[in-house]
Design a protein around this motif. Sequence first.
Motif, PDB file in Angstrom:
ATOM      1  N   SER A 272       0.841  -1.205   0.000  1.00 48.68           N
ATOM      2  CA  SER A 272       0.000   0.000   0.000  1.00 48.68           C
ATOM      3  C   SER A 272       0.875   1.253   0.000  1.00 48.68           C
ATOM      4  O   SER A 272       0.554   2.241  -0.661  1.00 48.68           O
ATOM      5  CB  SER A 272      -0.973   0.002   1.185  1.00 48.68           C
TER       6      SER A 272
ATOM      7  N   LEU B  62     -12.615  10.496  13.013  1.00 44.20           N
ATOM      8  CA  LEU B  62     -11.770   9.576  13.788  1.00 44.20           C
ATOM      9  C   LEU B  62     -11.738   9.931  15.267  1.00 44.20           C
ATOM     10  O   LEU B  62     -11.739   9.045  16.119  1.00 44.20           O
ATOM     11  CB  LEU B  62     -10.341   9.596  13.243  1.00 44.20           C
TER      12      LEU B  62
ATOM     13  N   LEU C  65     -15.189   5.974  10.410  1.00 43.89           N
ATOM     14  CA  LEU C  65     -14.709   6.371   9.081  1.00 43.89           C
ATOM     15  C   LEU C  65     -15.623   5.871   7.968  1.00 43.89           C
ATOM     16  O   LEU C  65     -15.226   5.817   6.812  1.00 43.89           O
ATOM     17  CB  LEU C  65     -13.314   5.805   8.844  1.00 43.89           C
ATOM     18  N   LYS C  66     -16.838   5.511   8.359  1.00 41.93           N
ATOM     19  CA  LYS C  66     -17.744   4.871   7.408  1.00 41.93           C
ATOM     20  C   LYS C  66     -17.911   5.664   6.112  1.00 41.93           C
ATOM     21  O   LYS C  66     -17.811   5.117   5.011  1.00 41.93           O
ATOM     22  CB  LYS C  66     -19.109   4.701   8.075  1.00 41.93           C
TER      23      LYS C  66
ATOM     24  N   ALA D 104     -14.710   5.649   3.859  1.00 44.52           N
ATOM     25  CA  ALA D 104     -14.411   4.314   3.334  1.00 44.52           C
ATOM     26  C   ALA D 104     -15.448   3.892   2.291  1.00 44.52           C
ATOM     27  O   ALA D 104     -15.107   3.289   1.265  1.00 44.52           O
ATOM     28  CB  ALA D 104     -14.345   3.303   4.482  1.00 44.52           C
ATOM     29  N   LYS D 105     -16.702   4.242   2.563  1.00 43.06           N
ATOM     30  CA  LYS D 105     -17.772   3.840   1.657  1.00 43.06           C
ATOM     31  C   LYS D 105     -17.711   4.621   0.334  1.00 43.06           C
ATOM     32  O   LYS D 105     -17.784   4.047  -0.757  1.00 43.06           O
ATOM     33  CB  LYS D 105     -19.111   4.115   2.354  1.00 43.06           C
TER      34      LYS D 105
ATOM     35  N   PHE E   9     -14.589   3.658  -1.708  1.00 47.02           N
ATOM     36  CA  PHE E   9     -14.776   2.352  -2.343  1.00 47.02           C
ATOM     37  C   PHE E   9     -15.675   2.480  -3.575  1.00 47.02           C
ATOM     38  O   PHE E   9     -15.389   1.923  -4.638  1.00 47.02           O
ATOM     39  CB  PHE E   9     -15.383   1.375  -1.337  1.00 47.02           C
TER      40      PHE E   9
ATOM     41  N   HIS F 249      -4.265   4.146   3.045  1.00 45.81           N
ATOM     42  CA  HIS F 249      -5.674   3.862   2.779  1.00 45.81           C
ATOM     43  C   HIS F 249      -6.511   5.140   2.808  1.00 45.81           C
ATOM     44  O   HIS F 249      -7.345   5.365   1.927  1.00 45.81           O
ATOM     45  CB  HIS F 249      -6.223   2.848   3.801  1.00 45.81           C
TER      46      HIS F 249
ATOM     47  N   PRO G 137     -14.786  -1.629   2.598  1.00 44.89           N
ATOM     48  CA  PRO G 137     -14.860  -0.547   3.582  1.00 44.89           C
ATOM     49  C   PRO G 137     -14.775  -1.029   5.038  1.00 44.89           C
ATOM     50  O   PRO G 137     -14.139  -0.369   5.864  1.00 44.89           O
ATOM     51  CB  PRO G 137     -16.215   0.097   3.290  1.00 44.89           C
TER      52      PRO G 137
ATOM     53  N   VAL H 130     -11.145  -1.531   5.992  1.00 44.16           N
ATOM     54  CA  VAL H 130     -10.469  -0.242   6.176  1.00 44.16           C
ATOM     55  C   VAL H 130     -10.836   0.346   7.536  1.00 44.16           C
ATOM     56  O   VAL H 130      -9.980   0.818   8.287  1.00 44.16           O
ATOM     57  CB  VAL H 130     -10.862   0.750   5.054  1.00 44.16           C
ATOM     58  N   ARG H 131     -12.125   0.285   7.848  1.00 43.18           N
ATOM     59  CA  ARG H 131     -12.564   0.824   9.139  1.00 43.18           C
ATOM     60  C   ARG H 131     -11.950   0.047  10.298  1.00 43.18           C
ATOM     61  O   ARG H 131     -11.504   0.638  11.282  1.00 43.18           O
ATOM     62  CB  ARG H 131     -14.092   0.771   9.226  1.00 43.18           C
TER      63      ARG H 131
ATOM     64  N   CYS I 230      -8.282   1.260  10.583  1.00 42.52           N
ATOM     65  CA  CYS I 230      -8.036   2.664  10.910  1.00 42.52           C
ATOM     66  C   CYS I 230      -8.684   3.073  12.232  1.00 42.52           C
ATOM     67  O   CYS I 230      -8.083   3.785  13.035  1.00 42.52           O
ATOM     68  CB  CYS I 230      -8.543   3.561   9.778  1.00 42.52           C
TER      69      CYS I 230
END
Lengths: 352, 352
Positions: free
Chosen positions: A243, A287, A294-295, A298-299, A302, B219, B255, B258-259, B262
């Motif tokens: 990554s 955070l 972090l929904k 991240a959503k 994605f 990420h 997702p 990732v959550r 993080c």
Amino acid sequence: MTENLAFKTFADNSRPVCILGLGLIGGSLMRDIAAAGRSVYGWNRSTKTVEAAQAEGFDVSADLTETLRRAESDDALVVLGVPVPALGFLLEAIAQHAPSVCFTDVTSVKAEVHDLVDQYGLTERFIGGHPMAGTADSGWAVTTEGLFTGAVWVVTYDNAMELGGPEGDKSPERAAVARRWLEGWVRVVKMAQLVGADVVACRAKKHDSAVARISHLPHILAEALAIAGDNGGPLALSLAASSFRDGTRVAGTAPDLVRAMCENNREALVEALDESIALLMKARRDLVSDEHDLKALAKEGFAARSRFEARAGRTKGDHTNRPIIRVNPGAPGWINQLRSAASMGAQINIGE
Amino acid sequence: MTENLAFKTFADNSRPVCILGLGLIGGSLMRDIAAAGRSVYGWNRSTKTVEAAQAEGFDVSADLTETLRRAESDDALVVLGVPVPALGFLLEAIAQHAPSVCFTDVTSVKAEVHDLVDQYGLTERFIGGHPMAGTADSGWAVTTEGLFTGAVWVVTYDNAMELGGPEGDKSPERAAVARRWLEGWVRVVKMAQLVGADVVACRAKKHDSAVARISHLPHILAEALAIAGDNGGPLALSLAASSFRDGTRVAGTAPDLVRAMCENNREALVEALDESIALLMKARRDLVSDEHDLKALAKEGFAARSRFEARAGRTKGDHTNRPIIRVNPGAPGWINQLRSAASMGAQINIGE
């Protein structure tokens, strides 16, 4: 029928291509055109590069004036293969030694280059170009055949609108200028197709706004990531895996090339940068909030990546799903065809 | 000689490994251990995965209680192959059904997992682990042999410090606990080496700070880049090439994964995130200033990437240049050996 006349001229594809600057893009382009059996020659400032190219049998000179006079005499399509900071020098020389050639460039910003070309009074002979096939490497030593296969090659059409195209009502003199430009435009598109690229046509500003997001911003974020990772010292660098490797790859680009791209596309880049800073600050707030959630990021991230994959395939070399739109250069309504293609990110096909 | 006694026990490597959770990491680990001819069995919650693994001949069950009782009876090393949110469930089951096994995990945060293990009163049997070999894919279907070859596998040693190691003055009872933990630690290191990983030992907090920078921050930046690119619409997505592709690759991670990474490493991630936001805001100021000069960012980012390449090679699979330090588990001063190795990002070698 103006458009038929124009098409007749387009079919003449035997004239040479003259490439000024034989770095990764210019040099690889020379290899591909030569491999296709077409006439190509070029110039490079560095005698080391000239000697290396000559040793491989390429028709290359270190004399710019002579090369441009040759291009003028055989009506070559001139390709400026240098980065933005070196363009002024070549435009000056074109104005002096090649007063009628059509020319294109390969840099990653287009509005600023159009402005620069305008300052030299060369707009009527210019077609902006941007083959999106750069890597972190540069120089003749890394040139390669096949670099452009499947890559997007952006060709601008701003000048068609300014010239009115052969469609408009104009004097015979202006009509000839417009037809000459249109012929140059078709030659650029055909050259890009010849080396296997997918041509996307759009206006300079639209190009700049798009590449700020998908090319210049990635460089800025890669630099920041590389620095933040390095700040973690030897342990962090030892733990870094794919990554970090992928996320920082373009931070390996020569700093001057990064600057040439980003500093010449300030306005659009600042807009994209502001959006990403806002996203990161929102992520930070999420955070440290009670929900520390972090929904959203991240959503949405994605979903965005999924849309990209749907269009461009998942890994390099995958089948792409860009729409393809056929346009008829110079025919009535062709600029509307281009506009429509650009808005859907379609690649264009001008046939043979 | 306490350490000789310990080493004698370490040599016994015939006991099985029991893997709970057969996703990308757990499943691939099972493949590699089996391929090495060692005894391995496991559990997965999904009967579909259990059936798929059984169909390939693996010794896998959907009954957690039975699997843990078996692990207890043959003193298996238990590997928790599930993400952080599922750990509590397994720790509860270990406390109930496997009261003496040593166990490790494979998640990407360590301090929070150490705390969680402590809440279940299992600290004295726990060795934290993090094989850095994740991809954007997940599930048994994507498991593969050789996933860990050349990857870093972090193993924590916090508990050695808390237990005092066999070096300290302690009661025979505490010495036995410490020796048991140390034996488990060596088993985890040897398992990682067995599957071709490079072991880096460090404390949980150091690990979390490092991975925040080189794994979790990438990420977050990838998500932000994917969104900013997608905001440019179809044209931007059509022009996107390798810098965008590589920069957003890990935004393709599910997702929830990732959550899980993080959100469980908030403190360290916020620190790294703040650094990168500060770098981006500085870049923005530099861009809009009269000099509009990105020199600092481009230069520092390039230098940072160069240091990474010097350590990790330029492309995946390249030779890495991490120092290697030999440590003698349980011998006097071994914790200082580990501390020294961690500070220089060295991988460790405990020999045979």
